[in-house]
Design a protein around this motif. Structure first.
Motif, PDB file in Angstrom:
ATOM      1  N   THR A  76       8.479   3.428   1.659  1.00 27.80           N
ATOM      2  CA  THR A  76       9.421   4.409   2.181  1.00 27.80           C
ATOM      3  C   THR A  76      10.828   3.931   1.855  1.00 27.80           C
ATOM      4  O   THR A  76      11.048   2.752   1.549  1.00 27.80           O
ATOM      5  CB  THR A  76       9.283   4.593   3.704  1.00 27.80           C
ATOM      6  OG1 THR A  76       9.493   3.330   4.354  1.00 27.80           O
ATOM      7  CG2 THR A  76       7.902   5.121   4.068  1.00 27.80           C
ATOM      8  N   ARG A 114       0.806  -1.221   0.000  1.00 26.23           N
ATOM      9  CA  ARG A 114       0.000   0.000   0.000  1.00 26.23           C
ATOM     10  C   ARG A 114       0.842   1.275   0.000  1.00 26.23           C
ATOM     11  O   ARG A 114       0.400   2.312  -0.482  1.00 26.23           O
ATOM     12  CB  ARG A 114      -0.933   0.011   1.216  1.00 26.23           C
ATOM     13  CG  ARG A 114      -2.029  -1.057   1.149  1.00 26.23           C
ATOM     14  CD  ARG A 114      -3.008  -0.752   0.031  1.00 26.23           C
ATOM     15  NE  ARG A 114      -4.028  -1.791  -0.090  1.00 26.23           N
ATOM     16  CZ  ARG A 114      -3.968  -2.817  -0.915  1.00 26.23           C
ATOM     17  NH1 ARG A 114      -2.889  -2.954  -1.717  1.00 26.23           N
ATOM     18  NH2 ARG A 114      -4.923  -3.713  -0.984  1.00 26.23           N
ATOM     19  N   SER A 115       2.035   1.224   0.560  1.00 29.19           N
ATOM     20  CA  SER A 115       2.898   2.409   0.578  1.00 29.19           C
ATOM     21  C   SER A 115       4.354   1.983   0.656  1.00 29.19           C
ATOM     22  O   SER A 115       4.658   0.836   1.007  1.00 29.19           O
ATOM     23  CB  SER A 115       2.556   3.335   1.746  1.00 29.19           C
ATOM     24  OG  SER A 115       2.808   2.696   2.976  1.00 29.19           O
ATOM     25  N   ARG A 141       3.624   8.121  -6.423  1.00 27.91           N
ATOM     26  CA  ARG A 141       2.787   6.943  -6.678  1.00 27.91           C
ATOM     27  C   ARG A 141       2.032   7.141  -7.986  1.00 27.91           C
ATOM     28  O   ARG A 141       1.355   8.141  -8.184  1.00 27.91           O
ATOM     29  CB  ARG A 141       1.783   6.760  -5.524  1.00 27.91           C
ATOM     30  CG  ARG A 141       0.695   5.698  -5.795  1.00 27.91           C
ATOM     31  CD  ARG A 141       1.252   4.301  -5.681  1.00 27.91           C
ATOM     32  NE  ARG A 141       0.268   3.298  -6.064  1.00 27.91           N
ATOM     33  CZ  ARG A 141      -0.645   2.774  -5.236  1.00 27.91           C
ATOM     34  NH1 ARG A 141      -0.726   3.202  -3.976  1.00 27.91           N
ATOM     35  NH2 ARG A 141      -1.470   1.839  -5.658  1.00 27.91           N
ATOM     36  N   TRP A 157       5.829   2.960  -7.535  1.00 25.34           N
ATOM     37  CA  TRP A 157       6.296   4.090  -6.739  1.00 25.34           C
ATOM     38  C   TRP A 157       7.684   4.453  -7.269  1.00 25.34           C
ATOM     39  O   TRP A 157       8.508   3.569  -7.518  1.00 25.34           O
ATOM     40  CB  TRP A 157       6.398   3.729  -5.273  1.00 25.34           C
ATOM     41  CG  TRP A 157       5.105   3.563  -4.544  1.00 25.34           C
ATOM     42  CD1 TRP A 157       4.494   4.467  -3.726  1.00 25.34           C
ATOM     43  CD2 TRP A 157       4.264   2.404  -4.531  1.00 25.34           C
ATOM     44  NE1 TRP A 157       3.330   3.948  -3.216  1.00 25.34           N
ATOM     45  CE2 TRP A 157       3.158   2.678  -3.686  1.00 25.34           C
ATOM     46  CE3 TRP A 157       4.328   1.146  -5.152  1.00 25.34           C
ATOM     47  CZ2 TRP A 157       2.142   1.767  -3.452  1.00 25.34           C
ATOM     48  CZ3 TRP A 157       3.318   0.233  -4.924  1.00 25.34           C
ATOM     49  CH2 TRP A 157       2.232   0.546  -4.076  1.00 25.34           C
ATOM     50  N   SER A 164       4.271  15.956  -5.122  1.00 23.57           N
ATOM     51  CA  SER A 164       4.456  14.504  -5.078  1.00 23.57           C
ATOM     52  C   SER A 164       4.606  13.892  -6.455  1.00 23.57           C
ATOM     53  O   SER A 164       4.932  12.702  -6.574  1.00 23.57           O
ATOM     54  CB  SER A 164       3.280  13.846  -4.351  1.00 23.57           C
ATOM     55  OG  SER A 164       2.067  14.137  -5.025  1.00 23.57           O
TER      56      SER A 164
END
Length: 291
Positions: free
Chosen positions: A35, A32-33, A47, A52, A131
Motif C-alpha cells: 500500500t 505479499r501486498s 501486481r 507492484w 487493477s
C-alpha cells in the motif's frame, strides 16, 4: 526494507506530470501486498510477477519542492516495513486566460452547487479502476485541432478567478467525431452541469480520460473501447463559449497534463521487463521473442 526495493521514475516530476512507483520483491521474500500514499492520496497498485506498480499524479497546483511518498509492505502476519521516498516536484510557468461570457454562463461557472453535483458523479465513476493497465503505448489526440486553452493556465471569467484549467481545449467543428485516446472501459456517460455531455474512460491503474462538451454521446457505461474508437461528437454543451473538446486525464482525483501522455507510455520507460518474470510482455516489450 527486507527483501524488497522501491523506486520512483523519474525522481523529478514537473507540475502536471506523472511518475511511476515500482516495488520489486527479491527472492526469497515474505512480501505479499503493498500500500502507499502521496500527498494524502492513496496509490493504486498493479501486481505483476515480483513487482507492484503504481502511478503518481502531480497536479498543476501542487507546490514545487520535495514531497514524501510512503510505501508499506505487508506479509500474511501484518506489516513488514515502511519506506519513505522523496519525489521532487519542479515548478512550471502557467499563463493566464481571460474569458468574457454572458450572465447566464457566468452564473453557471460560479455555481458551487452545480460543480459539487458534477464532482460527486465523477468521483463515483472513478472510485473503481481496473487493477492492470488497459492501454498500450502513447495516447493519441481525440480530435485534430488547435489547442485553444492549455493545461494549467489560470483562467479568469469576467474578471473573476475561476481556477486552473484541468486539461486541453481542442478547437473543432460541431459534430466532429471524438475518439478514444487509448483503450479503456467507459466509466461514465452522462449529462453534467458544467461539462455537458461527458464520457469518461477508465484505462486501469487509476488512470482516466474525460471527453467533455459533446453534442452527442455514443458510448455506454461498461463498454470496452479501443484506441481511436468514436465516443461521441464534439459540441458546446455545458459551460462552453463555442464548439470544442475539453480533454483531460487524471490519476485518481489528480488532473495531469494530457499532452505528456502523447509523447510516451510512462510504463515503458519506468519498468524493465525482467521485473515481471520470464514470460512477461509489457506494452510491446518482451523478455524473449514471441512464439
Amino acid at each position: 526494507s527486507r527483501g524488497w526495493s522501491v523506486q520512483v521514475t523519474p525522481a523529478q516530476v514537473p507540475q502536471g506530470g506523472l511518475a511511476v512507483l515500482t516495488v520489486t520483491r527479491s527472492q526469497p521474500s515474505s512480501l505479499r501486498s503493498v500500500t502507499g500514499e502521496f500527498l494524502d492520496t492513496p496509490l493504486r497498485f498493479w501486481r505483476r510477477g515480483n513487482a507492484w506498480v503504481a502511478l503518481i499524479g502531480i497536479d498543476c497546483s501542487d507546490p514545487a519542492g520535495q514531497h514524501p511518498v510512503v510505501v508499506e509492505g505487508w506479509d500474511s502476519r501484518g506489516l513488514v516495513s515502511q519506506v519513505a521516498l522523496t519525489v521532487t516536484v519542479t515548478a512550471r510557468l502557467f499563463p493566464s486566460q481571460h474569458l468574457w461570457v454572458d450572465r447566464d454562463r457566468e452564473v453557471l461557472a460560479s455555481d458551487d452547487t452545480l460543480w459539487d453535483q458534477d464532482l460527486a458523479r465523477v468521483r463515483a465513476a472513478k472510485s473503481r479502476s481496473a487493477s492492470r493497465p488497459l492501454w498500450t503505448g502513447p495516447f493519441q489526440l481525440p480530435v485534430e485541432g488547435e489547442v485553444t486553452s492549455a493545461y494549467g493556465l489560470l483562467r479568469y471569467v469576467n474578471g473573476r478567478v475561476e481556477g486552473q484549467h484541468s486539461g486541453l481545449d481542442l478547437a473543432c467543428e460541431e459534430g466532429t467525431p471524438v475518439r478514444a485516446a487509448a483503450r479503456g472501459v467507459v466509466a461514465l456517460s452522462a449529462t453534467l452541469n458544467i461539462t455537458g455531455e461527458t464520457v469518461i474512460l477508465d484505462h486501469g491503474m487509476g488512470l482516466f480520460s474525460s471527453y467533455c462538451h459533446l453534442s452527442r454521446r455514443l458510448a455506454s457505461v461498461g463498454e470496452t473501447v479501443e484506441a481511436g474508437e468514436v465516443l461521441g461528437l464534439a459540441g458546446s454543451t455545458g459551460f462552453a463559449t463555442g464548439p470544442h473538446l475539453h480533454w483531460s486525464t487524471t490519476v485518481g482525483p489528480v488532473a495531469i497534463d494530457p499532452s505528456l501522455l502523447l509523447r510516451e507510455d510512462p510504463l515503458e520507460r519506468a519498468l524493465p521487463p525482467q521485473a515481471f518474470g520470464p514470460q512477461a510482455g509489457l506494452h510491446g516489450v518482451r523478455s524473449k521473442p514471441p512464439a
